[in-house]
Design an enzyme around this catalytic site. Structure first.
Site, PDB file in Angstrom:
ATOM      1  N   TRP A 222       3.363  -4.199  13.706  1.00  0.00           N
ATOM      2  CA  TRP A 222       1.919  -4.020  13.814  1.00  0.00           C
ATOM      3  C   TRP A 222       1.579  -2.952  14.860  1.00  0.00           C
ATOM      4  O   TRP A 222       0.545  -2.304  14.778  1.00  0.00           O
ATOM      5  CB  TRP A 222       1.248  -5.337  14.206  1.00  0.00           C
ATOM      6  CG  TRP A 222       0.875  -6.211  13.052  1.00  0.00           C
ATOM      7  CD1 TRP A 222       1.613  -6.488  11.941  1.00  0.00           C
ATOM      8  CD2 TRP A 222      -0.346  -6.936  12.902  1.00  0.00           C
ATOM      9  NE1 TRP A 222       0.946  -7.342  11.116  1.00  0.00           N
ATOM     10  CE2 TRP A 222      -0.259  -7.643  11.683  1.00  0.00           C
ATOM     11  CE3 TRP A 222      -1.476  -7.091  13.689  1.00  0.00           C
ATOM     12  CZ2 TRP A 222      -1.293  -8.469  11.219  1.00  0.00           C
ATOM     13  CZ3 TRP A 222      -2.508  -7.911  13.239  1.00  0.00           C
ATOM     14  CH2 TRP A 222      -2.411  -8.591  12.009  1.00  0.00           C
TER      15      TRP A 222
ATOM     16  N   TYR B  68      -1.668   0.303   8.172  1.00  0.00           N
ATOM     17  CA  TYR B  68      -1.654  -0.406   9.457  1.00  0.00           C
ATOM     18  C   TYR B  68      -2.555   0.276  10.479  1.00  0.00           C
ATOM     19  O   TYR B  68      -3.191  -0.404  11.307  1.00  0.00           O
ATOM     20  CB  TYR B  68      -0.220  -0.516   9.975  1.00  0.00           C
ATOM     21  CG  TYR B  68       0.548  -1.642   9.333  1.00  0.00           C
ATOM     22  CD1 TYR B  68       0.617  -2.900   9.911  1.00  0.00           C
ATOM     23  CD2 TYR B  68       1.204  -1.460   8.111  1.00  0.00           C
ATOM     24  CE1 TYR B  68       1.312  -3.933   9.323  1.00  0.00           C
ATOM     25  CE2 TYR B  68       1.901  -2.487   7.508  1.00  0.00           C
ATOM     26  CZ  TYR B  68       1.949  -3.729   8.111  1.00  0.00           C
ATOM     27  OH  TYR B  68       2.634  -4.759   7.509  1.00  0.00           O
TER      28      TYR B  68
ATOM     29  N   ASP C  45       0.111 -11.441   2.658  1.00  0.00           N
ATOM     30  CA  ASP C  45       0.315 -10.432   3.678  1.00  0.00           C
ATOM     31  C   ASP C  45      -0.781  -9.371   3.575  1.00  0.00           C
ATOM     32  O   ASP C  45      -1.959  -9.704   3.622  1.00  0.00           O
ATOM     33  CB  ASP C  45       1.736  -9.864   3.524  1.00  0.00           C
ATOM     34  CG  ASP C  45       2.151  -8.936   4.646  1.00  0.00           C
ATOM     35  OD1 ASP C  45       2.470  -9.445   5.732  1.00  0.00           O
ATOM     36  OD2 ASP C  45       2.147  -7.712   4.428  1.00  0.00           O
ATOM     37  N   ARG C  46      -0.440  -8.081   3.426  1.00  0.00           N
ATOM     38  CA  ARG C  46      -1.480  -7.038   3.346  1.00  0.00           C
ATOM     39  C   ARG C  46      -2.427  -7.300   2.191  1.00  0.00           C
ATOM     40  O   ARG C  46      -3.634  -7.053   2.285  1.00  0.00           O
ATOM     41  CB  ARG C  46      -0.859  -5.645   3.182  1.00  0.00           C
ATOM     42  CG  ARG C  46       0.257  -5.302   4.121  1.00  0.00           C
ATOM     43  CD  ARG C  46      -0.074  -5.545   5.574  1.00  0.00           C
ATOM     44  NE  ARG C  46      -1.099  -4.620   6.076  1.00  0.00           N
ATOM     45  CZ  ARG C  46      -1.638  -4.711   7.302  1.00  0.00           C
ATOM     46  NH1 ARG C  46      -1.265  -5.680   8.123  1.00  0.00           N
ATOM     47  NH2 ARG C  46      -2.550  -3.839   7.691  1.00  0.00           N
TER      48      ARG C  46
ATOM     49  N   ARG D  43      -5.129  -9.505   3.215  1.00  0.00           N
ATOM     50  CA  ARG D  43      -6.166  -8.843   4.019  1.00  0.00           C
ATOM     51  C   ARG D  43      -7.120  -8.048   3.127  1.00  0.00           C
ATOM     52  O   ARG D  43      -8.329  -8.023   3.357  1.00  0.00           O
ATOM     53  CB  ARG D  43      -5.501  -7.968   5.076  1.00  0.00           C
ATOM     54  CG  ARG D  43      -4.578  -8.797   5.963  1.00  0.00           C
ATOM     55  CD  ARG D  43      -4.010  -8.104   7.163  1.00  0.00           C
ATOM     56  NE  ARG D  43      -2.973  -8.961   7.731  1.00  0.00           N
ATOM     57  CZ  ARG D  43      -3.211 -10.099   8.410  1.00  0.00           C
ATOM     58  NH1 ARG D  43      -4.444 -10.480   8.626  1.00  0.00           N
ATOM     59  NH2 ARG D  43      -2.208 -10.833   8.877  1.00  0.00           N
TER      60      ARG D  43
ATOM     61  N   HIS E 183       7.996 -16.126   6.010  1.00  0.00           N
ATOM     62  CA  HIS E 183       6.827 -15.358   5.619  1.00  0.00           C
ATOM     63  C   HIS E 183       6.736 -15.096   4.119  1.00  0.00           C
ATOM     64  O   HIS E 183       5.639 -15.014   3.564  1.00  0.00           O
ATOM     65  CB  HIS E 183       6.859 -14.015   6.363  1.00  0.00           C
ATOM     66  CG  HIS E 183       5.753 -13.084   6.023  1.00  0.00           C
ATOM     67  ND1 HIS E 183       4.427 -13.377   6.242  1.00  0.00           N
ATOM     68  CD2 HIS E 183       5.779 -11.834   5.474  1.00  0.00           C
ATOM     69  CE1 HIS E 183       3.676 -12.352   5.852  1.00  0.00           C
ATOM     70  NE2 HIS E 183       4.471 -11.412   5.380  1.00  0.00           N
TER      71      HIS E 183
END
Length: 313
Positions: free
Chosen positions: A175, A236, A129-130, A133, A295
């Site tokens: 998001w 975000y 997830d984050r 990134r 997820h």
């Protein structure tokens, strides 16, 4: 690190600006440390010997998301499961202009510095997830530091924003909610953080009970901190702004490290995107597959996730 004497460990701690915080809750065999990097303090759980492996969590989790697989990984690796800046018990700096402090470039810089303080200039990297990134940006900005990279249940940020449609905006509403100007999302979530967190996790998982009450309690402990909720929004906001600027500048750059993509077959990412194809646009050497879950891959299907990671790493 498990073979160190107490004296040796104290010496390492002194050299690394590392403060021992005792056993890591829910992370069998791990110890908690606070490491000073770049004016911040990063919390991490560490265990094991062997080649270094950095694990980066997503939202709304902390390093505790790796509890089901980290002990087994620590039999073969020196595992560092870190809290990203803004999350868990790591520092929560002000976002600054353009939310720059929560750009994935700054968050990745933290982790490179953390690993260097621990004595590791090159390491394997896994991000969910984050954290995935942050790992993507880290592999672009510090290619010499990343031996292998695994991203879990994400497509590249720029790709997902570019392909936004009603289905994505509906199913990944946060998001677009969390990026709203301060203090709207912070105040709305702050009215009932417990409800928001439960709703968010329930929407992500397809495996009832995957997040045990003890793990949820730990996530909630951190989510109850207003500074953490603000930092999450800043994360975000940066993703919808400065991160896209950085991604555009690196549009032609490809990740050099071998990349493994894992994703949940029942999740939004697996449903809406050709995950491997999105990463083949960003990396030179890509492989991966779906797992039968939502997820929260490492929480829903820990044994399969562990097997895939061990085979890849």
């Amino acid at each position: 690190m498990s073979g160190e004497t107490e004296a040796e460990r104290e010496g390492v701690a002194e050299r690394a600006d590392l403060a021992e915080r005792g056993p890591a809750p829910l992370m069998a065999g791990f110890r908690l440390v606070d490491v000073a990097v770049g004016g911040l303090t990063l919390r991490a759980a560490i265990a094991g010997d062997g080649p270094p492996l950095l694990l980066l969590h997503g939202h709304p989790q902390t390093h505790v998301t790796w509890r089901k697989i980290a002990p087994a990984l620590a039999r073969r690796f020196t595992v560092v499961a870190a809290d990203l800046r803004g999350y868990g018990d790591s520092s929560k700096p002000a976002g600054g202009p353009d939310h720059i402090a929560y750009s994935k470039r700054e968050m990745a810089k933290d982790q490179v510095a953390l690993m260097a303080r621990l004595g590791f200039d090159r390491f394997a990297l896994v991000g969910h997830d984050r954290g995935g990134r942050v790992a993507h940006r880290l592999a672009l900005d510090w290619p010499e530091a990343v031996e292998k990279l695994c991203v879990i249940d994400i497509a590249p940020t720029a790709t997902m924003y570019a392909m936004t449609d009603k289905a994505f905006a509906t199913r990944y509403f946060w998001w677009f909610f969390l990026i709203q100007p301060y203090p709207l999302p912070e105040r709305m979530i702050g009215a009932d953080p417990d409800y928001f967190l439960r709703h968010h996790l329930a929407g992500q998982t397809r495996t009832p009970g995957a997040t045990e009450p003890e793990a949820f309690a730990e996530y909630l402990r951190c989510y109850l901190d207003p500074a953490a909720r603000h930092a999450i929004c800043e994360d975000y906001r940066a993703a919808a702004g400065i991160d896209l600027v950085h991604d555009a500048a690196d549009r032609e750059t490809r990740i050099a490290a071998p990349l493994l993509a894992l994703w949940g077959a029942k999740g939004v990412v697996g449903d809406l995107y050709d995950v491997l194809e999105t990463w083949r646009e960003k990396a030179r050497d890509v492989r991966g597959h779906a797992l039968d879950c939502g997820h929260l891959v490492q929480e829903e299907r820990p044994e399969e996730t562990l097997a895939a990671l061990l085979a890849f790493l």
